[in-house]
Design a protein around this motif. Structure first.
Motif, PDB file in Angstrom:
ATOM      1  N   ILE A  82       0.861  -1.186   0.000  1.00 42.62           N
ATOM      2  CA  ILE A  82       0.000   0.000   0.000  1.00 42.62           C
ATOM      3  C   ILE A  82       0.896   1.233   0.000  1.00 42.62           C
ATOM      4  CG2 ILE A  82      -1.827   1.234   1.223  1.00 42.62           C
ATOM      5  CD1 ILE A  82      -2.418  -1.507   2.621  1.00 42.62           C
ATOM      6  N   ALA A  83       0.945   1.917  -1.129  1.00 44.52           N
ATOM      7  CA  ALA A  83       1.839   3.070  -1.247  1.00 44.52           C
ATOM      8  C   ALA A  83       1.318   4.019  -2.313  1.00 44.52           C
ATOM      9  CB  ALA A  83       3.258   2.616  -1.600  1.00 44.52           C
ATOM     10  N   ALA A  84       1.603   5.304  -2.132  1.00 43.68           N
ATOM     11  CA  ALA A  84       1.215   6.308  -3.128  1.00 43.68           C
ATOM     12  C   ALA A  84       1.881   5.980  -4.460  1.00 43.68           C
ATOM     13  CB  ALA A  84       1.623   7.697  -2.654  1.00 43.68           C
ATOM     14  N   GLY A  85       1.131   6.235  -5.536  1.00 45.77           N
ATOM     15  CA  GLY A  85       1.647   5.990  -6.875  1.00 45.77           C
ATOM     16  C   GLY A  85       1.303   4.620  -7.428  1.00 45.77           C
ATOM     17  N   ARG A  86       0.799   3.730  -6.588  1.00 50.80           N
ATOM     18  CA  ARG A  86       0.405   2.396  -7.047  1.00 50.80           C
ATOM     19  C   ARG A  86      -1.094   2.391  -7.356  1.00 50.80           C
ATOM     20  NH1 ARG A  86       1.837  -2.683  -4.426  1.00 50.80           N
ATOM     21  NH2 ARG A  86       2.458  -3.221  -6.560  1.00 50.80           N
ATOM     22  N   THR A  87      -1.488   1.550  -8.298  1.00 49.70           N
ATOM     23  CA  THR A  87      -2.915   1.449  -8.608  1.00 49.70           C
ATOM     24  C   THR A  87      -3.577   0.390  -7.730  1.00 49.70           C
ATOM     25  OG1 THR A  87      -2.717  -0.278 -10.304  1.00 49.70           O
ATOM     26  CG2 THR A  87      -2.383   2.013 -11.011  1.00 49.70           C
ATOM     27  N   GLU A  88      -4.899   0.509  -7.618  1.00 49.67           N
ATOM     28  CA  GLU A  88      -5.652  -0.497  -6.856  1.00 49.67           C
ATOM     29  C   GLU A  88      -5.452  -1.883  -7.453  1.00 49.67           C
ATOM     30  OE1 GLU A  88      -9.460   2.276  -5.482  1.00 49.67           O
ATOM     31  OE2 GLU A  88      -9.463   1.252  -7.433  1.00 49.67           O
ATOM     32  N   LEU A  89      -5.411  -1.984  -8.774  1.00 48.10           N
ATOM     33  CA  LEU A  89      -5.248  -3.272  -9.436  1.00 48.10           C
ATOM     34  C   LEU A  89      -3.881  -3.877  -9.141  1.00 48.10           C
ATOM     35  CD1 LEU A  89      -6.472  -5.409 -11.250  1.00 48.10           C
ATOM     36  CD2 LEU A  89      -5.653  -4.121 -13.248  1.00 48.10           C
ATOM     37  N   GLU A  90      -2.841  -3.047  -9.105  1.00 53.88           N
ATOM     38  CA  GLU A  90      -1.506  -3.552  -8.760  1.00 53.88           C
ATOM     39  C   GLU A  90      -1.491  -4.121  -7.336  1.00 53.88           C
ATOM     40  OE1 GLU A  90       1.458  -0.666 -11.405  1.00 53.88           O
ATOM     41  OE2 GLU A  90       0.733   0.015  -9.449  1.00 53.88           O
ATOM     42  N   ILE A  91      -2.134  -3.421  -6.418  1.00 56.70           N
ATOM     43  CA  ILE A  91      -2.200  -3.896  -5.034  1.00 56.70           C
ATOM     44  C   ILE A  91      -2.982  -5.200  -4.969  1.00 56.70           C
ATOM     45  CG2 ILE A  91      -3.046  -3.376  -2.715  1.00 56.70           C
ATOM     46  CD1 ILE A  91      -2.594  -0.384  -3.399  1.00 56.70           C
ATOM     47  N   GLU A  92      -4.097  -5.270  -5.702  1.00 59.38           N
ATOM     48  CA  GLU A  92      -4.924  -6.483  -5.709  1.00 59.38           C
ATOM     49  C   GLU A  92      -4.117  -7.677  -6.228  1.00 59.38           C
ATOM     50  OE1 GLU A  92      -7.577  -9.580  -7.008  1.00 59.38           O
ATOM     51  OE2 GLU A  92      -6.321  -8.362  -8.336  1.00 59.38           O
ATOM     52  N   ARG A  93      -3.297  -7.474  -7.252  1.00 64.87           N
ATOM     53  CA  ARG A  93      -2.479  -8.571  -7.783  1.00 64.87           C
ATOM     54  C   ARG A  93      -1.445  -9.031  -6.762  1.00 64.87           C
ATOM     55  NH1 ARG A  93      -1.755  -5.599 -13.644  1.00 64.87           N
ATOM     56  NH2 ARG A  93      -3.646  -6.435 -14.648  1.00 64.87           N
ATOM     57  N   ASP A  94      -0.886  -8.097  -5.997  1.00 65.79           N
ATOM     58  CA  ASP A  94       0.061  -8.473  -4.946  1.00 65.79           C
ATOM     59  C   ASP A  94      -0.627  -9.287  -3.851  1.00 65.79           C
ATOM     60  OD1 ASP A  94       2.188  -7.266  -6.194  1.00 65.79           O
ATOM     61  OD2 ASP A  94       2.131  -5.436  -4.994  1.00 65.79           O
ATOM     62  N   ILE A  95      -1.865  -8.896  -3.524  1.00 60.61           N
ATOM     63  CA  ILE A  95      -2.616  -9.655  -2.512  1.00 60.61           C
ATOM     64  C   ILE A  95      -2.780 -11.100  -2.970  1.00 60.61           C
ATOM     65  CG2 ILE A  95      -4.857  -9.921  -1.387  1.00 60.61           C
ATOM     66  CD1 ILE A  95      -5.143  -6.854  -1.544  1.00 60.61           C
ATOM     67  N   PHE A  96      -3.160 -11.287  -4.224  1.00 59.14           N
ATOM     68  CA  PHE A  96      -3.357 -12.638  -4.746  1.00 59.14           C
ATOM     69  C   PHE A  96      -2.061 -13.438  -4.675  1.00 59.14           C
ATOM     70  CE2 PHE A  96      -3.245 -15.760  -8.154  1.00 59.14           C
ATOM     71  CZ  PHE A  96      -4.433 -16.441  -7.962  1.00 59.14           C
ATOM     72  N   THR A  97      -0.957 -12.830  -5.079  1.00 57.75           N
ATOM     73  CA  THR A  97       0.338 -13.531  -5.097  1.00 57.75           C
ATOM     74  C   THR A  97       0.777 -13.925  -3.699  1.00 57.75           C
ATOM     75  OG1 THR A  97       1.033 -12.374  -7.106  1.00 57.75           O
ATOM     76  CG2 THR A  97       2.771 -13.328  -5.731  1.00 57.75           C
ATOM     77  N   ILE A  98       0.734 -12.977  -2.752  1.00 58.36           N
ATOM     78  CA  ILE A  98       1.194 -13.243  -1.391  1.00 58.36           C
ATOM     79  C   ILE A  98       0.269 -14.216  -0.684  1.00 58.36           C
ATOM     80  CG2 ILE A  98       1.584 -12.173   0.874  1.00 58.36           C
ATOM     81  CD1 ILE A  98       2.611  -9.699  -0.659  1.00 58.36           C
ATOM     82  N   ALA A  99      -1.044 -14.093  -0.901  1.00 56.65           N
ATOM     83  CA  ALA A  99      -1.987 -15.018  -0.271  1.00 56.65           C
ATOM     84  C   ALA A  99      -1.734 -16.441  -0.748  1.00 56.65           C
ATOM     85  CB  ALA A  99      -3.414 -14.599  -0.586  1.00 56.65           C
ATOM     86  N   SER A 100      -1.463 -16.610  -2.025  1.00 58.31           N
ATOM     87  CA  SER A 100      -1.227 -17.945  -2.579  1.00 58.31           C
ATOM     88  C   SER A 100       0.146 -18.477  -2.171  1.00 58.31           C
ATOM     89  CB  SER A 100      -1.339 -17.891  -4.104  1.00 58.31           C
ATOM     90  OG  SER A 100      -1.011 -19.135  -4.679  1.00 58.31           O
ATOM     91  N   ARG A 101       1.169 -17.647  -2.311  1.00 58.83           N
ATOM     92  CA  ARG A 101       2.552 -18.098  -2.079  1.00 58.83           C
ATOM     93  C   ARG A 101       2.850 -18.323  -0.606  1.00 58.83           C
ATOM     94  NH1 ARG A 101       6.226 -13.458  -3.324  1.00 58.83           N
ATOM     95  NH2 ARG A 101       5.737 -12.959  -1.143  1.00 58.83           N
ATOM     96  N   ASP A 102       2.427 -17.396   0.255  1.00 60.55           N
ATOM     97  CA  ASP A 102       2.833 -17.440   1.664  1.00 60.55           C
ATOM     98  C   ASP A 102       1.778 -18.036   2.590  1.00 60.55           C
ATOM     99  OD1 ASP A 102       5.040 -16.165   0.676  1.00 60.55           O
ATOM    100  OD2 ASP A 102       4.529 -14.183   1.467  1.00 60.55           O
ATOM    101  N   PHE A 103       0.511 -18.072   2.158  1.00 58.51           N
ATOM    102  CA  PHE A 103      -0.559 -18.550   3.032  1.00 58.51           C
ATOM    103  C   PHE A 103      -1.337 -19.731   2.449  1.00 58.51           C
ATOM    104  CE2 PHE A 103       0.461 -14.412   4.591  1.00 58.51           C
ATOM    105  CZ  PHE A 103       0.196 -14.441   5.950  1.00 58.51           C
ATOM    106  N   GLY A 104      -0.947 -20.172   1.258  1.00 57.90           N
ATOM    107  CA  GLY A 104      -1.582 -21.339   0.666  1.00 57.90           C
ATOM    108  C   GLY A 104      -3.037 -21.141   0.288  1.00 57.90           C
ATOM    109  N   VAL A 105      -3.472 -19.899   0.085  1.00 59.09           N
ATOM    110  CA  VAL A 105      -4.873 -19.621  -0.251  1.00 59.09           C
ATOM    111  C   VAL A 105      -5.128 -19.985  -1.708  1.00 59.09           C
ATOM    112  CG1 VAL A 105      -6.649 -17.856  -0.453  1.00 59.09           C
ATOM    113  CG2 VAL A 105      -5.051 -17.795   1.473  1.00 59.09           C
TER     114      VAL A 105
END
Length: 348
Positions: free
Chosen positions: A147-170
């Motif tokens: 979550i940082a200025a200059g990033r889009t909502e879609l970019e943040i959403e893609r990071d959520i998907f990656t981290i949830a899958s990679r680090d939490f097995g979602v």
């Protein structure tokens, strides 16, 4: 009796009868009066023919934890052997489950309690575990700086998907991963908004619905990008108002979905905010419960729900609720969101 160390079994029902003891153990048990604090008694209908033949009674007492510290169940604590404990297990029907308790006298003993209550405790525990893992995901996203200025909502959403899958097995999300920034934070669930770039003084909220081990989590948290004091005040008030509304739920065991929604509006207004949601929460359970018709029919904390929130579902099981707090500034220029399980005294 054998020479092995005796086991204590607390009975409040038919196992205290001499005819049941002779039929189950082949002897009369040695026991003394005692009590189990924090429990209350009810009746369960017995259909097992063997148990009916032994006790001669269609309805047997059964106990479950009580919310009142003054409640207690009186009975007898017996000294039995391991073999006799197995015989007691064979006597009790599936409505009962054996668990370890401490009696009023200080003696640790086995007792048979409501299996339905145990199953219910297991469901709530599973939802709590799923929620804790979901908040762990939010913490990880925060530390990763997604979550940082200059990033889009879609970019943040893609990071959520990656981290949830990679680090939490979602592998499943029961609802879309929601990222709202700035003016988009005024949108309600399901409302479309154009992808926005996070600005220097935006509030950004994340609304996540990961599924862990088949159980739905639903958590939301807001973040301020910048130093605007009013935006920081709104984000701080989200959890404060959540706690105030939760206490309203705790105090009124007959509260309806409409009444709790009104309480959320009232508490928001007291602190100078508008309430931004058309609902203030919904039912949650084993996936895909929140998507089911059961979760929509009387399953929302909303003005149109006159049902008592603690009423059981059509199968007689207690229901579990997510409480959502969506606040908007008086001028409608910014907003924030927070949600999690409504934990206090859920169920019946």
């Amino acid at each position: 009796m054998t020479d092995q160390e005796p086991i204590h079994l607390f009975s409040y029902g038919t196992l205290r009868r001499s005819d049941v003891q002779m039929a189950s153990f082949g002897r009369l048990l040695d026991g003394s009066e005692d009590a189990l604090p924090g429990y209350r008694a009810a009746l369960v209908e017995i259909t097992d023919p063997m148990v009916l033949a032994t006790s001669g009674e269609r309805f047997h007492p059964i106990i479950e934890p009580s919310s009142s510290p003054d409640d207690e169940v009186r009975g007898t604590v017996f000294r039995i052997t391991e073999a006799e404990l197995r015989a007691a297990d064979a006597y009790e029907v599936s409505d009962y489950v054996r668990e370890r308790v401490r009696l009023k006298s200080g003696v640790d003993a086995w007792v048979y309690v409501s299996a339905a209550n145990r199953r219910q405790a297991g469901r709530l525990e599973s939802l709590i575990v799923a929620e804790e893992r979901a908040f762990g995901l939010l913490d990880t996203l925060e530390r990763a700086g997604v979550i940082a200025a200059g990033r889009t909502e879609l970019e943040i959403e893609r990071d959520i998907f990656t981290i949830a899958s990679r680090d939490f097995g979602v592998r499943e999300h029961w609802h879309d991963r929601v990222v709202r920034a700035g003016i988009n934070a005024l949108c309600i669930a399901g409302e479309e908004a154009p992808d926005r770039v996070v600005a220097e003084d935006d509030i950004v909220f994340l609304d996540l619905g990961p599924v862990f081990e088949g159980w739905e989590a639903d958590v939301g948290r807001s973040y301020v990008v910048g130093n605007d004091p009013e935006k920081h005040r709104l984000v701080a008030d989200l959890e404060i108002i959540f706690g105030l509304v939760e206490r309203r739920f705790e105090k009124d065991r007959d509260i309806t979905g409409a009444q709790l929604y009104a309480a959320a509006l009232e508490e928001a207004e007291k602190r100078g905010w508008r309430f931004g949601g058309k609902i203030a929460g919904h039912l949650v359970g084993r996936f895909p419960y929140a998507r089911s018709p059961a979760a929509r029919d009387g399953g929302r904390i909303s003005p149109g729900n006159p049902q008592r929130m603690r009423d059981p579902d059509p199968n007689g099981q207690p229901r579990h609720w997510i409480l959502e707090i969506h606040l908007v500034s008086p001028d409608g220029s910014f907003g924030g969101f927070y949600e999690r399980l409504l934990r206090r005294t859920q169920g019946v």
